[in-house]
Design an enzyme around this catalytic site. Structure first.
Site, PDB file in Angstrom:
ATOM      1  N   ILE A 136       0.870  -1.170   0.000  1.00 18.04           N
ATOM      2  CA  ILE A 136       0.000   0.000   0.000  1.00 18.04           C
ATOM      3  C   ILE A 136       0.911   1.225   0.000  1.00 18.04           C
ATOM      4  CG2 ILE A 136      -2.021  -1.056   1.081  1.00 18.04           C
ATOM      5  CD1 ILE A 136      -1.148  -0.024   3.761  1.00 18.04           C
ATOM      6  N   ASP A 137       0.403   2.336  -0.455  1.00 16.07           N
ATOM      7  CA  ASP A 137       1.226   3.533  -0.613  1.00 16.07           C
ATOM      8  C   ASP A 137       1.741   4.053   0.725  1.00 16.07           C
ATOM      9  OD1 ASP A 137       0.630   3.412  -3.331  1.00 16.07           O
ATOM     10  OD2 ASP A 137      -1.143   4.674  -3.100  1.00 16.07           O
ATOM     11  N   LYS A 138       2.780   4.839   0.655  1.00 16.23           N
ATOM     12  CA  LYS A 138       3.406   5.415   1.850  1.00 16.23           C
ATOM     13  C   LYS A 138       2.384   6.078   2.762  1.00 16.23           C
ATOM     14  CE  LYS A 138       6.352   9.277   3.229  1.00 16.23           C
ATOM     15  NZ  LYS A 138       7.073  10.490   2.766  1.00 16.23           N
ATOM     16  N   ARG A 236      -6.918   5.405  -5.779  1.00 17.50           N
ATOM     17  CA  ARG A 236      -6.711   6.839  -5.970  1.00 17.50           C
ATOM     18  C   ARG A 236      -6.977   7.246  -7.424  1.00 17.50           C
ATOM     19  NH1 ARG A 236      -0.770   7.471  -3.721  1.00 17.50           N
ATOM     20  NH2 ARG A 236      -1.166   9.695  -4.078  1.00 17.50           N
TER      21      ARG A 236
END
Length: 302
Positions: A136-138, A236
């Site tokens: 998962i993204d930062k 997103r």
């Protein structure tokens, strides 16, 4: 040490990856797929797909390069471990933490923390993401499953590929909806104008996101998203594509948005079959404090 195998086909109409896995017990089908992708497996001198049906008389050469040595330093970074046994770890990743080292983030990652916590992590061909099955993204918080051995890694990756696991996300997004639920089915690939971004594009890979509207506020909504596929930045990109970008998203959202530490996106629920026992495991974690605080503020403006 690198290894080389030469195989002759006696039986026809078997998938290439299955045939090789049966002949070379040390190679998982996931590893074979990676070797095919990197042109390390040739059929009669040609790089075929893993789905290629082998034919009697085919000559298959398998070159297995040595795994790159792991040179990532363990770091004593606190981990929120939701579950752990001898095969898997489930962690609740905080917002702001990168999952694995890269050119721009060489340390202070989840992998650095995991290496301090345990020596039992499934090796990865690249060397820089041991144990990592999905990311998962930062600035996205929430649940990730970690593989502690090769068998667990292959099993968990197959569940992702066959869409038999469960991943639910919570997101605060811009705008209100006229419907209670919806589906975004739009291919995602690299943005042609900005290489740091992904975009809906005809040449992209299949990507499907389901969403359910949970609550609506003035100019914002709380929704739940369920992934069918796992493309980079999928939620997103898809939400921005339908005109409801994730609040706080610095890459795909508007400049005027909710202030926080990046996008208000949280991996809240994770479910999968245990790689050894096949028992269904499901975990749920609440969003971080900044997420719940922002929800409280939005509810007060209704």
């Amino acid at each position: 040490m690198p290894e080389r195998y030469e195989l002759e086909v006696a039986n026809e109409n078997e998938r290439l990856d299955k045939f090789i896995a049966e002949k070379i017990s040390t190679l998982s089908r996931t590893r074979i797929k990676e070797l095919v992708k990197d042109n390390h497996i040739l059929v009669n001198g040609v790089n075929e797909k893993v789905s290629y049906k082998v034919q009697q008389g085919d000559h298959i050469v398998v070159n297995v390069p040595a795994l790159k040595p792991l040179s990532i330093d363990p770091e004593n970074i606190p981990l929120d471990i939701v579950y752990e046994d001898e095969d898997v770890i489930v962690v609740n990743k905080p917002q702001g933490m990168v999952v694995h080292p890269s050119a721009g983030h060489p340390d202070h990652t989840l992998v650095n923390a995991l290496l301090f916590h345990t020596k039992d992590l499934a090796a990865s061909p690249e060397g820089f993401r041991p144990g990592i099955v999905h990311r998962i993204d930062k600035d996205t918080s929430g649940l990730l499953m970690i593989a502690k051995n090769a068998q667990a890694r292959e099993c968990l990756e197959e569940q992702l590929a066959h869409k038999t696991n469960k991943r639910l996300y919570l997101a605060i997004v811009h705008g209100n909806f006229g419907e209670n639920s919806g589906l975004v089915d739009a291919p995602i690939g690299r943005d042609h104008f900005n290489r740091k971004k992904m975009a809906v594009t005809e040449t992209g890979k299949n990507a499907v996101t389901h969403f359910t509207v949970l609550e609506q506020f003035q100019n914002y909504s709380l929704i739940q998203c369920q992934l069918e596929t796992g493309r980079t930045h999928q939620i997103r990109v898809h939400l921005a594509y339908i005109g409801h970008p994730v609040a706080g998203d610095p890459l795909y959202g508007p400049h005027h948005t909710l202030k926080g530490h990046g996008q208000f996106l949280h991996a809240a629920v994770l479910g999968f079959n245990h790689p050894k026992t096949n028992q269904w495991l499901e975990f749920k974690v609440d969003p971080p404090k900044i997420f719940t605080q922002k929800l409280t503020e939005l509810r007060e403006t209704k």
